[in-house]
Design a protein around this motif. Structure first.
Motif, mmCIF file in Angstrom:
data_model
loop_
_atom_site.group_PDB
_atom_site.id
_atom_site.type_symbol
_atom_site.label_atom_id
_atom_site.label_comp_id
_atom_site.label_asym_id
_atom_site.label_seq_id
_atom_site.Cartn_x
_atom_site.Cartn_y
_atom_site.Cartn_z
ATOM 1 N N ALA A 29 21.867 21.216 -38.263
ATOM 2 C CA ALA A 29 22.576 21.013 -39.531
ATOM 3 C C ALA A 29 22.524 19.551 -39.947
ATOM 4 C CB ALA A 29 24.020 21.481 -39.406
ATOM 5 N N SER A 30 22.643 18.629 -38.990
ATOM 6 C CA SER A 30 22.588 17.210 -39.342
ATOM 7 C C SER A 30 21.194 16.819 -39.813
ATOM 8 C CB SER A 30 23.024 16.342 -38.165
ATOM 9 O OG SER A 30 22.139 16.484 -37.079
ATOM 10 N N LEU A 31 20.168 17.387 -39.195
ATOM 11 C CA LEU A 31 18.805 17.095 -39.643
ATOM 12 C C LEU A 31 18.534 17.655 -41.031
ATOM 13 C CD1 LEU A 31 16.706 17.608 -36.391
ATOM 14 C CD2 LEU A 31 17.455 15.469 -37.443
ATOM 15 N N ILE A 32 19.031 18.855 -41.292
ATOM 16 C CA ILE A 32 18.865 19.450 -42.628
ATOM 17 C C ILE A 32 19.595 18.620 -43.675
ATOM 18 C CG2 ILE A 32 19.463 21.460 -44.042
ATOM 19 C CD1 ILE A 32 18.863 23.173 -41.539
ATOM 20 N N ILE A 69 15.795 8.577 -43.626
ATOM 21 C CA ILE A 69 14.699 8.903 -42.710
ATOM 22 C C ILE A 69 14.883 8.158 -41.387
ATOM 23 C CG2 ILE A 69 12.210 8.642 -42.344
ATOM 24 C CD1 ILE A 69 11.922 9.210 -45.379
ATOM 25 N N ILE A 70 15.285 6.900 -41.448
ATOM 26 C CA ILE A 70 15.511 6.120 -40.228
ATOM 27 C C ILE A 70 16.661 6.715 -39.416
ATOM 28 C CG2 ILE A 70 16.304 3.871 -39.388
ATOM 29 C CD1 ILE A 70 14.636 2.658 -41.720
ATOM 30 N N ILE A 71 17.724 7.129 -40.084
ATOM 31 C CA ILE A 71 18.843 7.769 -39.380
ATOM 32 C C ILE A 71 18.371 9.074 -38.742
ATOM 33 C CG2 ILE A 71 21.078 8.894 -39.687
ATOM 34 C CD1 ILE A 71 21.697 6.772 -41.821
ATOM 35 N N GLY A 72 17.542 9.832 -39.430
ATOM 36 C CA GLY A 72 17.002 11.070 -38.870
ATOM 37 C C GLY A 72 16.154 10.808 -37.635
ATOM 38 N N ILE A 73 15.340 9.762 -37.681
ATOM 39 C CA ILE A 73 14.528 9.390 -36.514
ATOM 40 C C ILE A 73 15.433 9.029 -35.342
ATOM 41 C CG2 ILE A 73 12.944 7.639 -35.623
ATOM 42 C CD1 ILE A 73 11.662 7.639 -38.445
ATOM 43 N N TYR A 74 16.508 8.288 -35.619
ATOM 44 C CA TYR A 74 17.455 7.916 -34.563
ATOM 45 C C TYR A 74 18.127 9.152 -33.966
ATOM 46 C CZ TYR A 74 21.612 6.094 -32.293
ATOM 47 O OH TYR A 74 22.598 5.832 -31.386
ATOM 48 N N VAL A 75 18.512 10.113 -34.803
ATOM 49 C CA VAL A 75 19.166 11.330 -34.312
ATOM 50 C C VAL A 75 18.215 12.118 -33.417
ATOM 51 C CG1 VAL A 75 20.052 13.583 -35.028
ATOM 52 C CG2 VAL A 75 20.831 11.518 -36.182
ATOM 53 N N VAL A 76 16.963 12.267 -33.821
ATOM 54 C CA VAL A 76 15.988 12.996 -33.013
ATOM 55 C C VAL A 76 15.731 12.247 -31.706
ATOM 56 C CG1 VAL A 76 13.581 13.752 -32.889
ATOM 57 C CG2 VAL A 76 14.915 14.144 -34.964
ATOM 58 N N TYR A 77 15.586 10.924 -31.764
ATOM 59 C CA TYR A 77 15.325 10.126 -30.566
ATOM 60 C C TYR A 77 16.465 10.257 -29.558
ATOM 61 C CZ TYR A 77 14.743 6.070 -27.549
ATOM 62 O OH TYR A 77 14.621 5.253 -26.458
ATOM 63 N N THR A 78 17.707 10.117 -30.032
ATOM 64 C CA THR A 78 18.830 10.197 -29.111
ATOM 65 C C THR A 78 18.996 11.603 -28.555
ATOM 66 O OG1 THR A 78 20.389 10.548 -30.929
ATOM 67 C CG2 THR A 78 20.114 8.295 -30.136
ATOM 68 N N HIS A 79 18.664 12.617 -29.335
ATOM 69 C CA HIS A 79 18.772 13.990 -28.846
ATOM 70 C C HIS A 79 17.717 14.274 -27.781
ATOM 71 C CE1 HIS A 79 18.311 18.388 -28.871
ATOM 72 N NE2 HIS A 79 19.615 18.381 -29.046
ATOM 73 N N GLU A 80 16.514 13.792 -27.987
ATOM 74 C CA GLU A 80 15.428 14.073 -27.049
ATOM 75 C C GLU A 80 15.521 13.244 -25.776
ATOM 76 O OE1 GLU A 80 13.105 16.461 -27.300
ATOM 77 O OE2 GLU A 80 14.160 17.109 -29.111
ATOM 78 N N THR A 81 15.922 11.980 -25.871
ATOM 79 C CA THR A 81 15.926 11.110 -24.697
ATOM 80 C C THR A 81 17.290 10.986 -24.051
ATOM 81 O OG1 THR A 81 16.326 9.118 -25.998
ATOM 82 C CG2 THR A 81 14.027 9.739 -25.621
#
Length: 74
Positions: A8-11, A33-45
């Motif tokens: 939901a946050s990514l959408i 877009i930068i915030i989205g990249i940060y959210v994906v990075y923190t979720h994956e790592t």
């Protein structure tokens, strides 16, 4: 982020970036877009800005040590 919150946050970020881009506000679109990249990075790592801050504070604390006691300061 468990369950529904992560997608939901990514959408939401994608919709905001699209909306800002359509209104010719490219700066805000880039921020989304930068915030989205940060959210994906923190979720994956699992590594977040709070972890980076804590590591920095611990590093400074170790480097300073007992400065006041070593230099006879109060």
């Amino acid at each position: 982020m468990d369950g529904f919150l992560y997608p939901a946050s990514l959408i939401l970020l994608a919709l905001l970036a699209f909306t800002f881009n359509r209104t010719n506000n490219t700066f805000m679109a880039a921020i989304m877009i930068i915030i989205g990249i940060y959210v994906v990075y923190t979720h994956e790592t699992g590594d977040s800005a709070t972890d980076w801050k804590n590591e920095m504070v611990e590093s400074l604390d170790k480097s300073v040590g007992n400065y006041n006691e070593e230099n006879n300061l109060e």
